[in-house]
Design an enzyme around this catalytic site. Sequence first.
Site, PDB file in Angstrom:
ATOM      1  N   ASP B  17      63.986  18.901  94.852  1.00  0.00           N
ATOM      2  CA  ASP B  17      64.939  20.098  94.908  1.00  0.00           C
ATOM      3  C   ASP B  17      64.667  21.023  96.312  1.00  0.00           C
ATOM      4  O   ASP B  17      63.685  20.631  97.085  1.00  0.00           O
ATOM      5  CB  ASP B  17      64.520  21.050  93.805  1.00  0.00           C
ATOM      6  CG  ASP B  17      65.555  22.351  93.587  1.00  0.00           C
ATOM      7  OD1 ASP B  17      66.658  22.163  94.071  1.00  0.00           O
ATOM      8  OD2 ASP B  17      64.936  23.329  93.155  1.00  0.00           O
ATOM      9  N   ASP B  19      65.897  24.748  97.078  1.00  0.00           N
ATOM     10  CA  ASP B  19      65.483  26.132  97.150  1.00  0.00           C
ATOM     11  C   ASP B  19      64.348  26.259  96.131  1.00  0.00           C
ATOM     12  O   ASP B  19      64.220  25.767  94.996  1.00  0.00           O
ATOM     13  CB  ASP B  19      66.760  26.907  96.448  1.00  0.00           C
ATOM     14  CG  ASP B  19      66.489  28.338  97.117  1.00  0.00           C
ATOM     15  OD1 ASP B  19      66.204  28.569  98.124  1.00  0.00           O
ATOM     16  OD2 ASP B  19      66.905  29.347  96.276  1.00  0.00           O
ATOM     17  N   ASP B 222      61.155  23.008  91.269  1.00  0.00           N
ATOM     18  CA  ASP B 222      60.490  24.427  90.808  1.00  0.00           C
ATOM     19  C   ASP B 222      60.907  25.183  89.555  1.00  0.00           C
ATOM     20  O   ASP B 222      60.560  26.001  89.339  1.00  0.00           O
ATOM     21  CB  ASP B 222      60.658  25.540  92.117  1.00  0.00           C
ATOM     22  CG  ASP B 222      62.254  26.006  92.096  1.00  0.00           C
ATOM     23  OD1 ASP B 222      63.171  24.978  92.158  1.00  0.00           O
ATOM     24  OD2 ASP B 222      62.524  27.164  92.399  1.00  0.00           O
TER      25      ASP B 222
END
Lengths: 270, 270
Positions: B17, B19, B222
């Site tokens: 990922d 961001d 995240d």
Amino acid sequence: MSEPKGIVDNFECFLIDLDGVIWRGNRVLKEAVESVNKLIKRGKKVVFLSNNATKSRREFEGKLNLAGVMISNENAMVVSSAYATAIFIREELGTGSAYVVGEEGLMEELKLAGIRVVNDRFTWNMPVDYVVVGLDRTFTYEKLACAVNAIYNGAKFIATNEDHVIPTEKGLLPGAGSIVAAISKAASRPPEYVIGKPNKYIFEVALKEAGASNEKTVVIGDRLDTDVLGARNSGLASVLVLTGVTSNLEDVKKSKVKPDYVARKLIDIF
Amino acid sequence: MSEPKGIVDNFECFLIDLDGVIWRGNRVLKEAVESVNKLIKRGKKVVFLSNNATKSRREFEGKLNLAGVMISNENAMVVSSAYATAIFIREELGTGSAYVVGEEGLMEELKLAGIRVVNDRFTWNMPVDYVVVGLDRTFTYEKLACAVNAIYNGAKFIATNEDHVIPTEKGLLPGAGSIVAAISKAASRPPEYVIGKPNKYIFEVALKEAGASNEKTVVIGDRLDTDVLGARNSGLASVLVLTGVTSNLEDVKKSKVKPDYVARKLIDIF
């Protein structure tokens, strides 16, 4: 369900839907206009009850006047979801400031009820008492973001209604419910109050304005999911007229929500 | 859940990922950049996997390049939900015409995949094969109405993702899911396909692009609700890094969806 003939005498107050009952888009149903004038002349209370929150009462009254309805009579009045929302906020929650996703008619009613519309001076993270949402044909991502920001910061989220579409000459267009859904998703919460039909609030406002009792009031409309369901939610009698959305008796038979009476046309209640 | 130290050797392909892992908004996490460059140098396949559908791969590659990632290496690539949506349509449904509610990055990817974007020439009741919906910060009621009209007339409704918000420097702003919700409500139907995480389609596209097998692939992200849940939905191993949305080990313990590994920082996988 039974025949509506002669039920006029059983009631003192008539909550009558507009679209599909008095007119369809811009086409006026003349017999329906004659029927409501007859009710008004007989001294019955007539409240025109519409979920359409884009128009103020003033605008609706103008349109009714053009259609030939005796709207200036003291027994006749309009309660739109815009007006009902304004009155509900003033009476139940208290006047205060509101960020509005809606058209001029809604803003006009809120201002007339003493609520401060802050759209012009809204700034990011500004505290606001209410976010009021109705159909807004000038809806933008920026309005969506501002409404959600105000809700995050504690504003109460109030919807005029949740109709998912509106019927127009062009066909079905997105309704207030579509805009409410966008705000709800981003804000991770449903509205705290939905005022319009089939919810009880608009009926409560209408009965109070008319000074009428539940027992002596009947709801007349063309939709099972708003008019008839709303009547049931508020403990009111209902007449479904087949001049609008629900035009087929078979659909009424299949529906879980049943009106007390079914009338082919409004004049059949006499 | 266990310590991630040394797991690098167990996998050949890393779906990472952006961001919250490589950067937070405009702040680059330098140690994370060093980590991915180490993976790339070791000959591992690295796919940057983002739900953000507003940017094309070209734009993401530019940003990764600026951040110091060796993105021009043949083992490194970007699969955004915009790109995955374009590839999914081309491979699974066939190229055709699309009305797009989304930004330039999404339109660019669709066009590159051979799908005709008809926004400029859309007329009411025009037949269209697909309505493709992503985050659109220039969203309007008119776009809403056109999308719904095309869906009424038979277009397949495809969403890039359903994230309800996006984190920005200003705070949370409405995400693609909010726009999808508005269209769904008015169209009385959910999208037929949602491509982005946690759905399996974006992972399928990524594995195919990388030429990797499920067994040798690990997802690193995240978020529990998109990255980790998406890995589970696709039968892939997952590492949660605590540098983004989920920064607290307690939240992981409370969550129903558990990653295989938890890393304080990306570099802990070495």
